[in-house]
Design a protein around this motif. Structure first.
Motif, PDB file in Angstrom:
ATOM      1  N   GLU A  71       6.177  11.271  -3.010  1.00  0.00           N
ATOM      2  CA  GLU A  71       5.786  10.244  -2.043  1.00  0.00           C
ATOM      3  C   GLU A  71       4.365  10.452  -1.545  1.00  0.00           C
ATOM      4  N   ARG A  72       4.069  11.668  -1.135  1.00  0.00           N
ATOM      5  CA  ARG A  72       2.747  11.939  -0.565  1.00  0.00           C
ATOM      6  C   ARG A  72       1.666  12.019  -1.637  1.00  0.00           C
ATOM      7  N   ALA A  73       1.993  12.581  -2.805  1.00  0.00           N
ATOM      8  CA  ALA A  73       0.995  12.679  -3.862  1.00  0.00           C
ATOM      9  C   ALA A  73       0.570  11.303  -4.353  1.00  0.00           C
ATOM     10  N   THR A  74       1.521  10.355  -4.436  1.00  0.00           N
ATOM     11  CA  THR A  74       1.187   9.028  -4.935  1.00  0.00           C
ATOM     12  C   THR A  74       0.250   8.294  -3.998  1.00  0.00           C
ATOM     13  N   LEU A  75       0.214   8.674  -2.739  1.00  0.00           N
ATOM     14  CA  LEU A  75      -0.759   8.072  -1.818  1.00  0.00           C
ATOM     15  C   LEU A  75      -2.182   8.245  -2.338  1.00  0.00           C
ATOM     16  N   PHE A  76      -2.435   9.379  -2.988  1.00  0.00           N
ATOM     17  CA  PHE A  76      -3.788   9.674  -3.444  1.00  0.00           C
ATOM     18  C   PHE A  76      -4.208   8.802  -4.612  1.00  0.00           C
ATOM     19  N   SER A  77      -3.254   8.067  -5.238  1.00  0.00           N
ATOM     20  CA  SER A  77      -3.642   7.151  -6.309  1.00  0.00           C
ATOM     21  C   SER A  77      -4.536   6.034  -5.788  1.00  0.00           C
ATOM     22  N   GLY A  78      -4.533   5.812  -4.470  1.00  0.00           N
ATOM     23  CA  GLY A  78      -5.463   4.848  -3.890  1.00  0.00           C
ATOM     24  C   GLY A  78      -6.913   5.253  -4.069  1.00  0.00           C
ATOM     25  N   LEU A  79      -7.146   6.539  -4.371  1.00  0.00           N
ATOM     26  CA  LEU A  79      -8.518   6.997  -4.617  1.00  0.00           C
ATOM     27  C   LEU A  79      -9.033   6.564  -5.982  1.00  0.00           C
ATOM     28  N   ILE A  80      -8.137   6.113  -6.880  1.00  0.00           N
ATOM     29  CA  ILE A  80      -8.570   5.716  -8.220  1.00  0.00           C
ATOM     30  C   ILE A  80      -9.544   4.536  -8.165  1.00  0.00           C
ATOM     31  N   PRO A  81      -9.199   3.394  -7.531  1.00  0.00           N
ATOM     32  CA  PRO A  81     -10.179   2.303  -7.451  1.00  0.00           C
ATOM     33  C   PRO A  81     -11.388   2.661  -6.605  1.00  0.00           C
ATOM     34  N   VAL A  82     -11.196   3.524  -5.605  1.00  0.00           N
ATOM     35  CA  VAL A  82     -12.338   3.950  -4.789  1.00  0.00           C
ATOM     36  C   VAL A  82     -13.340   4.726  -5.644  1.00  0.00           C
ATOM     37  N   ALA A  83     -12.835   5.673  -6.434  1.00  0.00           N
ATOM     38  CA  ALA A  83     -13.716   6.457  -7.305  1.00  0.00           C
ATOM     39  C   ALA A  83     -14.371   5.574  -8.356  1.00  0.00           C
ATOM     40  N   ALA A  84     -13.602   4.607  -8.891  1.00  0.00           N
ATOM     41  CA  ALA A  84     -14.163   3.693  -9.887  1.00  0.00           C
ATOM     42  C   ALA A  84     -15.283   2.853  -9.280  1.00  0.00           C
ATOM     43  N   ALA A  85     -15.063   2.342  -8.064  1.00  0.00           N
ATOM     44  CA  ALA A  85     -16.081   1.521  -7.403  1.00  0.00           C
ATOM     45  C   ALA A  85     -17.308   2.345  -7.035  1.00  0.00           C
ATOM     46  N   ALA A  86     -17.094   3.595  -6.641  1.00  0.00           N
ATOM     47  CA  ALA A  86     -18.212   4.440  -6.229  1.00  0.00           C
ATOM     48  C   ALA A  86     -19.081   4.858  -7.403  1.00  0.00           C
ATOM     49  N   THR A  87     -18.487   5.014  -8.589  1.00  0.00           N
ATOM     50  CA  THR A  87     -19.252   5.450  -9.752  1.00  0.00           C
ATOM     51  C   THR A  87     -19.783   4.293 -10.588  1.00  0.00           C
ATOM     52  N   ALA A  88     -19.264   3.079 -10.397  1.00  0.00           N
ATOM     53  CA  ALA A  88     -19.707   1.929 -11.183  1.00  0.00           C
ATOM     54  C   ALA A  88     -21.210   1.682 -11.096  1.00  0.00           C
ATOM     55  N   PRO A  89     -21.833   1.751  -9.894  1.00  0.00           N
ATOM     56  CA  PRO A  89     -23.283   1.515  -9.827  1.00  0.00           C
ATOM     57  C   PRO A  89     -24.098   2.528 -10.629  1.00  0.00           C
ATOM     58  N   LEU A  90     -23.553   3.711 -10.855  1.00  0.00           N
ATOM     59  CA  LEU A  90     -24.296   4.742 -11.585  1.00  0.00           C
ATOM     60  C   LEU A  90     -24.517   4.359 -13.035  1.00  0.00           C
ATOM     61  N   VAL A  91     -23.629   3.525 -13.576  1.00  0.00           N
ATOM     62  CA  VAL A  91     -23.754   3.112 -14.976  1.00  0.00           C
ATOM     63  C   VAL A  91     -24.014   1.612 -15.095  1.00  0.00           C
ATOM     64  N   GLY A  92     -24.302   0.954 -13.966  1.00  0.00           N
ATOM     65  CA  GLY A  92     -24.671  -0.448 -13.987  1.00  0.00           C
ATOM     66  C   GLY A  92     -23.545  -1.410 -14.295  1.00  0.00           C
ATOM     67  N   THR A  93     -22.296  -1.019 -13.978  1.00  0.00           N
ATOM     68  CA  THR A  93     -21.161  -1.896 -14.264  1.00  0.00           C
ATOM     69  C   THR A  93     -20.569  -2.516 -13.005  1.00  0.00           C
ATOM     70  N   GLY A  94     -21.195  -2.334 -11.864  1.00  0.00           N
ATOM     71  CA  GLY A  94     -20.679  -2.903 -10.629  1.00  0.00           C
ATOM     72  C   GLY A  94     -21.526  -2.474  -9.459  1.00  0.00           C
ATOM     73  N   GLN A  95     -21.124  -2.897  -8.276  1.00  0.00           N
ATOM     74  CA  GLN A  95     -21.852  -2.519  -7.078  1.00  0.00           C
ATOM     75  C   GLN A  95     -20.874  -2.090  -5.988  1.00  0.00           C
ATOM     76  N   TYR A  96     -21.365  -1.232  -5.131  1.00  0.00           N
ATOM     77  CA  TYR A  96     -20.558  -0.716  -4.024  1.00  0.00           C
ATOM     78  C   TYR A  96     -21.060  -1.375  -2.750  1.00  0.00           C
ATOM     79  N   GLY A  97     -20.293  -2.368  -2.287  1.00  0.00           N
ATOM     80  CA  GLY A  97     -20.728  -3.147  -1.141  1.00  0.00           C
ATOM     81  C   GLY A  97     -19.853  -2.943   0.079  1.00  0.00           C
ATOM     82  N   THR A  98     -19.923  -3.914   0.994  1.00  0.00           N
ATOM     83  CA  THR A  98     -19.186  -3.816   2.254  1.00  0.00           C
ATOM     84  C   THR A  98     -17.678  -3.778   2.030  1.00  0.00           C
ATOM     85  N   ALA A  99     -17.181  -4.628   1.119  1.00  0.00           N
ATOM     86  CA  ALA A  99     -15.740  -4.658   0.851  1.00  0.00           C
ATOM     87  C   ALA A  99     -15.260  -3.321   0.309  1.00  0.00           C
ATOM     88  N   GLN A 100     -16.041  -2.739  -0.591  1.00  0.00           N
ATOM     89  CA  GLN A 100     -15.655  -1.452  -1.165  1.00  0.00           C
ATOM     90  C   GLN A 100     -15.672  -0.351  -0.101  1.00  0.00           C
TER      91      GLN A 100
END
Length: 322
Positions: free
Chosen positions: A248-277
């Motif tokens: 139960e508690r470990a699966t909470l951390f799966s919410g970090l998957i889209p966060v990490a994806a959004a945070a690293t996307a600008p580094l390779v030019g595939t997205g941007q990290y804005g207010t919503a993110q």
């Protein structure tokens, strides 16, 4: 009386860090996934999981395979279902979902996995859901939705996205009784070997001799990243984290998957990290802090049937495990 509490708190914090690290590795792997877009799906899964299994075997040490001889037929069946549903099936569902839906759609559904697990695992254990975990899971799901947004889809895209959600839930729930007898390393090695065999079978049935081809240099590097970083390191850390703090508690951390994806996307030019993110990241962080208990002064109680300090029992998005 203080020493056991200190150890328990340390073990809980370690479990949270391991689960968080695994999910961040997965979220940062989306660049590798995009490189593999033209590689045969089943063949790529076969190479990825097969290589991961071979790399994990030396880590088991002498006699590391011995627990496999004590497994029952039911446990072997559970391993096969775990690989089919939580790994091969999950990735297939995401692949088919993205044919008629934008990637954010399956991402949003998969982001609901913490809520489902927070309800399902207690029910399977004949107990009530833990309120802090459930409330934290709702915050995590809301944060994941805020980070990714919603996209174009149709009925087929929604249906396959639901299948992806079921696969994500199954990856945690099905593995619950397997961590104790096998441990994180052996469980990861075994389920990767089974997933490789299942992927090869699917590939041969669907594409015959075209299921596997020599990858390009970029594809080889992407497959190597997926096998070594996301699977070998990520899977072992994930199961080790779940072993300490429970599904139960470990699966909470799966919410970090889209966060990490959004945070690293600008580094390779595939997205941007804005207010919503940024807002979504805050919601995910609040949900994890509320539900996991790793930041509280006292360790969060571990439900009966889950793993905790000194008790070894226990169990990761678009193309997380691809």
């Amino acid at each position: 009386m203080q020493r056991p509490t200190s150890f328990a708190l340390s073990a809980t914090a370690r479990g949270g860090l391991l689960a968080a690290f695994a999910c961040c590795l997965v979220g940062a792997s989306f660049t590798a996934n995009s490189v593999l877009g033209d590689y045969p799906y089943a063949g790529g899964q076969f190479l990825r999981y097969g290589l991961a299994c071979l790399l994990l075997l030396p880590l088991l040490g002498r006699g590391g395979l011995a627990p496999l001889r004590r497994l029952t037929r039911r446990q072997w069946g559970r391993l096969a279902v775990l690989a089919a549903v939580g790994m091969v099936g999950f990735n297939l569902a995401v692949l088919f979902a993205e044919r008629s839906a934008e990637p954010a759609v399956p991402g949003v559904f998969v982001g609901c996995a913490p809520v489902v697990v927070a309800v399902l695992v207690p029910l399977l254990g004949s107990r009530r859901p833990t309120r802090p975990v459930l409330y934290g899971a709702l915050l995590v799901a809301a944060g994941a939705f805020t980070v990714q947004g919603w996209g174009r889809t149709d009925a087929a895209g929604i249906a396959f996205s639901v299948c992806a959600l079921l696969g994500e839930v199954g990856f945690a729930v099905i593995a619950v009784p397997l961590v104790r007898p096998l441990g994180p390393k052996l469980l990861s090695a075994t389920v990767c070997g089974i997933a490789a065999a299942e992927s090869l079978l699917i590939g041969l049935l669907a594409q015959g001799g075209q299921a596997v081809r020599v990858p390009t240099q970029a594809e080889a590097l992407a497959l190597l990243w997926q096998a070594v970083i996301v699977t070998v390191i990520g899977f072992v850390c994930w199961y080790a984290g779940m072993q300490r703090i429970g599904a139960e508690r470990a699966t909470l951390f799966s919410g970090l998957i889209p966060v990490a994806a959004a945070a690293t996307a600008p580094l390779v030019g595939t997205g941007q990290y804005g207010t919503a993110q940024a807002l979504g990241s805050v919601l995910v962080g609040l949900g994890v802090a509320l539900g996991s208990g790793v930041f509280t002064r006292k360790p969060a109680p571990t439900p009966e049937g889950e793993s905790g300090p000194g008790v070894f029992r226990r169990a990761g998005h678009a193309r997380v495990r691809q």
